[in-house]
Design an enzyme around this catalytic site. Structure first.
Site, short mmCIF file in Angstrom:
data_model
loop_
_atom_site.label_atom_id
_atom_site.label_comp_id
_atom_site.label_asym_id
_atom_site.label_seq_id
_atom_site.Cartn_x
_atom_site.Cartn_y
_atom_site.Cartn_z
N HIS A 1 43.48 -0.23 -27.32
CA HIS A 1 43.01 -0.86 -28.57
C HIS A 1 44.00 -0.64 -29.70
CE1 HIS A 1 41.98 3.33 -29.12
NE2 HIS A 1 41.90 3.11 -30.41
N ASP B 1 43.50 0.12 -33.93
CA ASP B 1 42.40 0.69 -34.70
C ASP B 1 41.82 -0.30 -35.71
OD1 ASP B 1 42.51 3.23 -33.49
OD2 ASP B 1 44.16 3.83 -34.80
N HIS C 1 46.99 1.63 -28.26
CA HIS C 1 47.02 2.98 -27.69
C HIS C 1 45.73 3.28 -26.95
CE1 HIS C 1 45.40 3.22 -31.79
NE2 HIS C 1 44.61 4.17 -31.33
N ARG D 1 43.14 12.63 -37.77
CA ARG D 1 43.87 11.38 -38.04
C ARG D 1 43.71 10.95 -39.49
NH1 ARG D 1 41.57 6.18 -35.14
NH2 ARG D 1 40.87 5.47 -37.17
#
Ligand SMILES: [Fe+2]
Length: 278
Positions: A102, A104, A254, A269
């Site tokens: 995917h 983000d 990723h 993150r």
């Protein structure tokens, strides 16, 4: 390939990804930062080792690339004064998140420019992350397929992820089953800095291709997803505590390599706001 004087940049794969040495993300000078920006556009994913940085330093580094995103659903460190952090925690009780390829947050109108992910706890082995170059995936298609995709638009939404009733993200701060968010983006987008074209549909958030019959959309997306998984378009990173990966969300996808499933793994993150894909 660019040449760099203030940092050292070593590609780890043919399609994308480079390990950067000679910088500490907590105190980076302008000359080194300018080269880092160029390396980011050139390699799409940058890796850094041994970055012992505070959460404030993590945010300050990401802020040099743009404003920070507050995730519409995930704000686990909000009470600690850090609403910008997303935490990816997996262990014996909690499965890996992001087991499918995917990009983000593509369900919003302006999906992220990219993210800076720091490893806090690494599994002893396994739990690597893979990235794939959507430039490489696009460029490997025939002229005819590229032309067919060129004016297609895809619908992205949260129906199969955050808005699903049994989507287990409470432990990382998500509310169960919020409203569905949805957005439309071109199937092929042009990177605003490199000018290169890349595929921009993903298994996690893309619902369908606009204007196509369901069977056509499913078949075409299925082909593109299988094509994107070609190992030649990818790189793979082994985590250690204080390793940092920074990826360009506009031209890469990723996923976690979901092995060693009971291992404790914690990532933090920070995400940088992007612009509307074109
Ligand atoms: Fe992700």
């Amino acid at each position: 390939m660019n040449s760099y004087k203030h940092i050292s940049v070593n590609p780890i794969a043919g399609a994308l990804g480079a390990e950067v040495a000679g910088v500490h993300l907590g105190q980076i000078r302008d000359e080194a930062f300018n080269e880092l920006q160029a390396a980011f556009v050139e390699h799409s994913v940058l890796f850094f080792r041994d970055q012992e940085i505070t959460r404030d330093q993590h945010k300050a580094f990401a802020r040099r690339f743009g404003t920070l995103q507050i995730h519409p659903y995930l704000q686990p460190l909000k009470d600690q004064g850090h609403p910008e952090f997303v935490v990816l925690q997996s262990d014996e009780q909690h499965p890996y998140l992001a087991e499918a390829w995917h990009s983000d947050v593509t369900f919003v109108n302006e999906p992220p420019l990219g993210s800076v992910l720091r490893c806090v706890v690494a599994p002893e082995f396994g739990g690597d992350t893979m990235w794939a170059s959507m430039y490489a995936a696009y460029e490997a298609l025939s002229d005819k397929m590229q032309r067919m995709l060129s004016d297609l638009v895809a619908i992205h939404d949260t129906a199969r992820t955050f808005s699903r009733t049994n989507y287990k993200t409470e432990h990382i701060g998500a509310k169960p089953a919020p409203e569905v968010l949805s957005s439309e983006h071109p199937v092929v987008r042009t990177h605003p800095e490199s000018g290169r074209k890349g595929l921009f549909v993903n298994t996690t958030f893309t619902a369908s291709i606009k204007g196509m019959k369901p069977a056509e959309s499913t078949a075409l997306l299925g082909f593109l997803y299988r094509h994107m998984e070609t190992p030649d378009f990818s790189c793979r990173f082994r985590w250690r505590p204080n390793s940092v990966a920074m990826w360009d969300n506009r031209c890469t996808q990723h996923r976690v390599v979901a092995d060693n499933r009971t291992a404790n793994r914690r990532m933090e993150r920070i995400t940088i706001n992007g612009d509307k894909p074109y």
